[in-house]
Write an enzyme that holds these catalytic residues in place. Sequence first.
Site, PDB file in Angstrom:
ATOM      1  CG  ASN A   9      -1.740   1.206   1.394  1.00 52.23           C
ATOM      2  OD1 ASN A   9      -1.819   2.019   0.473  1.00 52.23           O
ATOM      3  ND2 ASN A   9      -2.380   1.360   2.545  1.00 52.23           N
ATOM      4  CE  LYS A  11      -0.292   3.276   4.721  1.00 51.48           C
ATOM      5  NZ  LYS A  11      -0.288   3.408   6.169  1.00 51.48           N
ATOM      6  CG  HIS A  95      -6.075   1.873   5.096  1.00 48.55           C
ATOM      7  ND1 HIS A  95      -5.668   2.836   5.994  1.00 48.55           N
ATOM      8  CD2 HIS A  95      -5.034   1.028   4.943  1.00 48.55           C
ATOM      9  CE1 HIS A  95      -4.414   2.591   6.351  1.00 48.55           C
ATOM     10  NE2 HIS A  95      -4.009   1.492   5.736  1.00 48.55           N
ATOM     11  CD  GLU A  97      -3.096   5.530   6.708  1.00 52.35           C
ATOM     12  OE1 GLU A  97      -3.011   5.579   5.463  1.00 52.35           O
ATOM     13  OE2 GLU A  97      -2.222   5.009   7.422  1.00 52.35           O
ATOM     14  CD  GLU A 167      -3.841  -2.506   7.265  1.00 55.14           C
ATOM     15  OE1 GLU A 167      -2.692  -2.688   6.868  1.00 55.14           O
ATOM     16  OE2 GLU A 167      -4.477  -1.480   7.026  1.00 55.14           O
ATOM     17  N   GLY A 173       1.908   2.201  10.898  1.00 55.98           N
ATOM     18  CA  GLY A 173       2.865   3.298  10.792  1.00 55.98           C
ATOM     19  C   GLY A 173       3.528   3.663  12.108  1.00 55.98           C
ATOM     20  CB  SER A 212       4.638  -1.755  12.106  1.00 51.47           C
ATOM     21  OG  SER A 212       4.203  -0.425  12.359  1.00 51.47           O
TER      22      SER A 212
HETATM   23  P1  PGA Z   1       2.460   0.295   7.736  1.00 48.80           P
HETATM   24  O1  PGA Z   1       1.039   0.510   7.015  1.00 48.80           O
HETATM   25  O2  PGA Z   1       3.030  -0.987   7.184  1.00 48.80           O
HETATM   26  O3  PGA Z   1       3.263   1.506   7.348  1.00 48.80           O
HETATM   27  O4  PGA Z   1       2.188   0.203   9.179  1.00 48.80           O
HETATM   28  C1  PGA Z   1       0.173  -0.559   6.787  1.00 48.80           C
HETATM   29  C2  PGA Z   1      -1.090  -0.053   6.167  1.00 48.80           C
HETATM   30  O5  PGA Z   1      -1.523   1.049   6.515  1.00 48.80           O
HETATM   31  O6  PGA Z   1      -1.703  -0.715   5.325  1.00 48.80           O
END
Ligand code: PGA
Length: 250
Positions: A9, A11, A95, A97, A167, A173, A212
Amino acid sequence: MRQALIIGNWKMNGNLAENDELLNTISKSYDSNDEIEVVVCPPSIYMAQISQQLLNSKIKYGAQNVSANRNGAFTGEVSTAMLHDLGCSYVLLGHSERRCLNHESDEQIADKFSAAVQAEITPVLCVGETLTQRQSKETFLVIAEQISIIIEEVGIKGFEHAVIAYEPIWAIGTGETASPEQAQAVHAQIRRQLAEHDLNISKNIQVIYGGSVNADNAKALFAQQDVDGALVGGSSLNADDFLNICKAYN
Ligand code: PGA
């Protein structure tokens, strides 16, 4: 036997030159590998670039979001038909976010899920709890609700060609990952919930972990019985890191 699935992803990162370099490196060392399905999710504006670059590659690509509407006066939105047009075969939905920053509701996510299923684009439904919800022992409940609403609106058959990504919001993150045992417990719970509706779907659906994931922690997560792969954010932007996560599956 469920196929392993690793999704990057990206982003809101990348540009023409960086995407080009990243994909070139990944596809060079990945394409000979049959075991794992690899998907990259660039920002939609780069979908045409990625579709050209992956024309003869086994690497698939997906979008990070889609509109639930077919077409029309929806400024700034992208439809499932447009994604389909560019050969896009996956879409991330729900997601955290988008749930948090764009205030997407479970109902809106269910509508998008339905639109993706109808367009034969594989929805990757992201579910997960906040730290407070985990500390109050609400993890299973929160995730069950996020899945239930999709089952109610789309029906269990909607999951026949879908992926679920667990997740935990506190792990995205942050550098903090769910322990392999924590991930396994939630993945198993997700399968139990689906099994109440359809045993085959619960056995066959890919349930991947995100939050992460990196080359160091991937192997232990992938060793869990119900962890079928990963949804990778930060570490998908570096070709070596991403390839090392893919290698960790083998
Ligand atoms: P990350 O993000 O690996 O940077 O924690 C995962 C995601 O948001 O899908």
